[in-house]
Enzyme design. Structure first.
Site, PDB file in Angstrom:
ATOM      1  N   LYS A  75       0.911  -1.184   0.079  1.00  0.00           N
ATOM      2  CA  LYS A  75      -0.074   0.045  -0.088  1.00  0.00           C
ATOM      3  C   LYS A  75       0.830   1.292  -0.152  1.00  0.00           C
ATOM      4  CE  LYS A  75      -3.638   2.194   2.497  1.00  0.00           C
ATOM      5  NZ  LYS A  75      -4.692   1.880   3.777  1.00  0.00           N
ATOM      6  N   SER A 150      -9.706   2.205   2.884  1.00  0.00           N
ATOM      7  CA  SER A 150      -8.602   2.895   1.878  1.00  0.00           C
ATOM      8  C   SER A 150      -7.904   2.038   1.439  1.00  0.00           C
ATOM      9  CB  SER A 150      -7.782   3.949   2.672  1.00  0.00           C
ATOM     10  OG  SER A 150      -7.194   3.454   3.730  1.00  0.00           O
ATOM     11  N   SER A 174     -10.008  -0.086   7.443  1.00  0.00           N
ATOM     12  CA  SER A 174      -9.502   0.196   6.154  1.00  0.00           C
ATOM     13  C   SER A 174      -8.576  -1.034   5.409  1.00  0.00           C
ATOM     14  CB  SER A 174      -8.606   1.184   6.123  1.00  0.00           C
ATOM     15  OG  SER A 174      -9.089   2.618   5.875  1.00  0.00           O
TER      16      SER A 174
END
Length: 495
Positions: A75, A150, A174
């Site tokens: 990420k 996210s 998330s």
């Protein structure tokens, strides 16, 4: 080869069915072919293949660890030396870190090969991956749908088999929510288990990194490498290292092999099954709970009475911390700097106005407001008091059960653009995940079915919540379910 889990890929490497370089090349080709999903912000084949060659050299010695040569996507909230680290924001669109985040360094030291940096909501603020400066991510199951956020890029990458595993972060859901929406497995460990050093901060008392992969067994193997004390993170927990795979495939109690989960008490919070839960999500979760009963578990009713307060509490505390953390992005030390400005103050204003997206600005404004004179006591301190009560509610519930289960989200993934004009509706979608984060507890999502009707191709996740430091047992419970079902094995059409 791409449909294999991490464990299966490791076996293929050991059996010399493929090399680490060949594996990396396979996933790089898949990433390129699936470019329209927009799951990745940056891919660098030269960096990836250099890591793969080093992994092959280790594999040839015959003494390589369990993760050597296996691909992973990071990420883009974890800083990585040699790659851009953007946090999905224009503010950091050209930033290159001089060091690796602890999570990145540990996985690299374990021999894993980075195939790229995944897309995300800007500064991890969002539930749909539509807030990225680099554009929205599509859900591989239904490209009209959001992948969740996210960590939407990481979830989409694993679901589309563009990487067998990815790192994610979870501040209010998330990891768990995109794992649910994208039909993969993801775990948020106990707060402090995984180092935040080198993780671009959103809300420091809530942020926690974790693994996302096909199965609970894969997540357990990854967590072995990711977790552990880090003196560079003041919130890192000093605890003995443990093997998160140690209970996998074992019965809950040694004498109950016929029913592997006999003796397990599963708490069902009534607040998680009330009005607002979509019928198709309820049906999938109920079916999963019946499977747990078949494995020998007992279902127990519990209550988490402050669940509905988790949304206002979270959206006071998290923006307050964000407004402080993001004050560093001023165009001077690092970050986007406006091209034209009159003086220093004007440069600050224009740089931040141009560099941040609308959701980030909204949360900075809310955070600055609740921390301002006259409102600090009324909002921020009050929210912190309720946060403690939420944590106490969980401890009362755990007196009656070993794990808590329920839905991850009230619905399956919604259409891209459906909630963009109403941020409150977006916030409400986090109702079942926020309280776990506020309490600092470990939580995970396990695929357990699909929606109905027009949503028949949109996955549903089962949330498993454990008490502090109980990740190994949670992973055991999730793994038992996955040995009895094949939801985690399903992949989007054409993958």
């Amino acid at each position: 080869m791409h449909e294999k889990s991490l464990t299966e890929l490791r076996a293929a490497l050991t059996a010399k069915e493929c090399s680490a370089v060949e594996l990396a090349q396979l996933y790089l080709k898949r990433i390129d072919a699936a470019n329209s999903l927009n799951a990745f912000i940056q891919v660098d084949p030269d960096l990836t293949l250099a890591q793969a060659k080093a992994a092959d050299a280790l594999l040839h010695t015959g003494h390589a660890g369990p993760l050597v040569g296996l691909p992973i996507a990071h990420k883009d909230v974890f800083v990585t030396k040699g790659w851009r680290s953007t946090a999905g924001s224009k503010m950091l669109s050209n930033y290159e870190s001089p060091f690796d985040a602890t999570v990145v360094a540990r996985l690299q030291n374990a021999g894993m090969v980075c195939v790229g940096k995944t897309n995300m909501d800007e500064f991890a603020m969002g539930s749909s991956n539509e807030n990225s400066y680099f554009g929205p991510v599509q859900n591989p199951w239904d490209v009209k749908a959001v992948p969740g956020g996210s960590s939407g890029g990481s979830a989409a990458a694993v679901a589309a088999r563009l990487a067998p595993a990815a790192t994610g972060t979870d501040t209010g859901g998330s990891i768990r929510q995109p794992a649910s929406f994208s039909g993969i497995t993801g775990i948020k460990p106990t707060y402090g288990r995984v180092s935040r050093y080198g993780m671009i901060a959103f809300a420091s008392s809530l942020d926690q990194g974790g693994p996302m992969a096909q199965s609970a067994a894969d997540c357990a193997t990854l967590l072995n490498a990711m977790a552990g004390f880090d003196e560079r993170d003041s919130t890192s927990l000093v605890r003995d290292d443990e093997d998160y795979t140690r209970y996998l495939g074992k019965p809950w109690k040694e004498e109950s092999a016929a029913k592997p989960l006999a003796g397990l008490r599963i708490g069902l919070p009534k607040e998680y099954f009330g009005a607002g839960l979509a019928d198709d999500v309820r049906a999938s979760v109920d079916a999963a709970l019946k499977q747990y009963e078949a494995l020998g578990a007992t279902l127990v009713d519990v209550s988490l009475p402050k669940t509905e307060l988790s949304i206002p509490v979270y959206y006071v505390i998290a923006p307050a911390e964000a407004s402080s953390n993001l004050s560093r992005f001023d165009g001077v030390r690092f970050g986007h700097r406006a091209a034209e400005y009159r003086d220093l103050l004007d440069m600050y204003k224009k740089s931040r106005a141009e560099g941040f997206g609308p959701e980030v600005k909204r949360r900075i404004l809310v955070g600055a407001y609740v921390l301002s004179h006259g409102y600090y006591d009324a909002y921020y301190l009050q929210a912190q008091k309720i946060r403690r009560i939420i944590a106490q509610d969980f401890q009362e519930a755990f007196k009656q059960c070993d794990v808590i289960m329920g839905p991850v989200a009230p619905s399956v993934a919604w259409d891209l653009g459906a909630k963009g004009d109403d941020p409150v509706q977006m916030y409400l979608a986090d109702i079942y995940t926020l309280s776990v984060s506020l309490a600092g507890l470990p939580g995970m999502s396990v695929p357990c079915g699909f929606g109905a009707g027009a949503n028949a191709q949109r996955p549903v996740g089962l949330q498993i919540i454990g008490n502090y430091f109980n990740e190994a047992r949670m992973l055991q419970v999730a793994d038992a379910f996955q040995r009895a079902t094949d939801w985690h094995r399903k992949a989007p059409a054409g993958v």
